[in-house]
Design an enzyme around this catalytic site. Structure first.
Site, PDB file in Angstrom:
ATOM      1  N   CYS A 103     -40.586-108.945 -32.418  1.00 55.14           N
ATOM      2  CA  CYS A 103     -41.188-108.556 -31.139  1.00 55.14           C
ATOM      3  C   CYS A 103     -42.346-109.484 -30.763  1.00 55.14           C
ATOM      4  CB  CYS A 103     -41.660-107.107 -31.257  1.00 55.14           C
ATOM      5  SG  CYS A 103     -42.720-106.555 -29.924  1.00 55.14           S
ATOM      6  N   CYS A 106     -45.648-107.723 -30.047  1.00 56.13           N
ATOM      7  CA  CYS A 106     -46.206-107.235 -31.320  1.00 56.13           C
ATOM      8  C   CYS A 106     -46.952-108.360 -32.040  1.00 56.13           C
ATOM      9  CB  CYS A 106     -45.107-106.689 -32.221  1.00 56.13           C
ATOM     10  SG  CYS A 106     -44.201-105.295 -31.549  1.00 56.13           S
TER      11      CYS A 106
END
Length: 181
Positions: A103, A106
């Protein structure tokens, strides 16, 4: 005449900047002598195809797989349930940070979450990788459908949730909930 002179000066400055930016990346002298000093494309292409010869003076991992100091990795549903029960039963402050290695947002927010865990040592910060098989039922139960997702607990109660890498909102929530008076 002045316009042409400015263009030539800018062109020379750009060529100088390119030469000084690209040259230190190339350590293979044979390769370096074959590249035209004004060809940024060729230098970029060559440096990418000879990446083993590059030297980087500073690198920073943005991977969400490793834990920063202050972050506690949660590896299973049983461990998560035990931690959540303790947070609720003992009326603790906590942040549950749901993330994934793949991600991009993230990776962006992970160092910030790590810094906040250091800034607020009285708040336990738990990091949960959503790709772990052992945690899938818990994710469904908590309705975690996007990452990054952060759940904030104050005095054992869930008080806020953040979905996405909104740094301003993350800072606002942590200040509001955990700042010492």
């Amino acid at each position: 005449m002045v316009g042409t002179r400015n263009l030539i000066v800018r062109s020379l400055a750009l060529r100088h900047a390119i030469k000084n930016t690209v040259r230190p990346l190339l350590t293979n002298t044979n390769l370096h002598s074959r590249i035209s000093k004004s060809s940024l494309f060729a230098a970029t292409l060559a440096s990418s195809s000879y990446s083993s010869h590059l030297s980087f003076h500073h690198s920073r991992s943005l991977s969400s797989a490793s834990a920063s100091p202050g972050l506690i990795l949660v590896d299973s549903a049983e461990e998560f349930d035990k931690i959540l029960s303790k947070v609720q039963d003992d009326s603790l402050h906590a942040i549950f940070y749901f993330t994934a290695v793949w991600c991009g947002p993230c990776k962006f927010i992970s160092p910030i979450v790590g810094e906040l865990s250091k800034k607020y040592p009285n708040v336990a910060t738990y990091k949960i990788d959503i790709d772990q098989e052992a945690i899938q039922d818990t994710l469904s139960r908590l309705q975690i459908t996007s990452v990054p997702t952060l759940h904030f607990f104050q005095n054992g109660k869930k008080t806020d949730e953040l979905i996405g890498a909104d740094v301003a909102r993350l800072n606002h929530i942590t200040e509001k909930l955990f700042k010492k008076d």
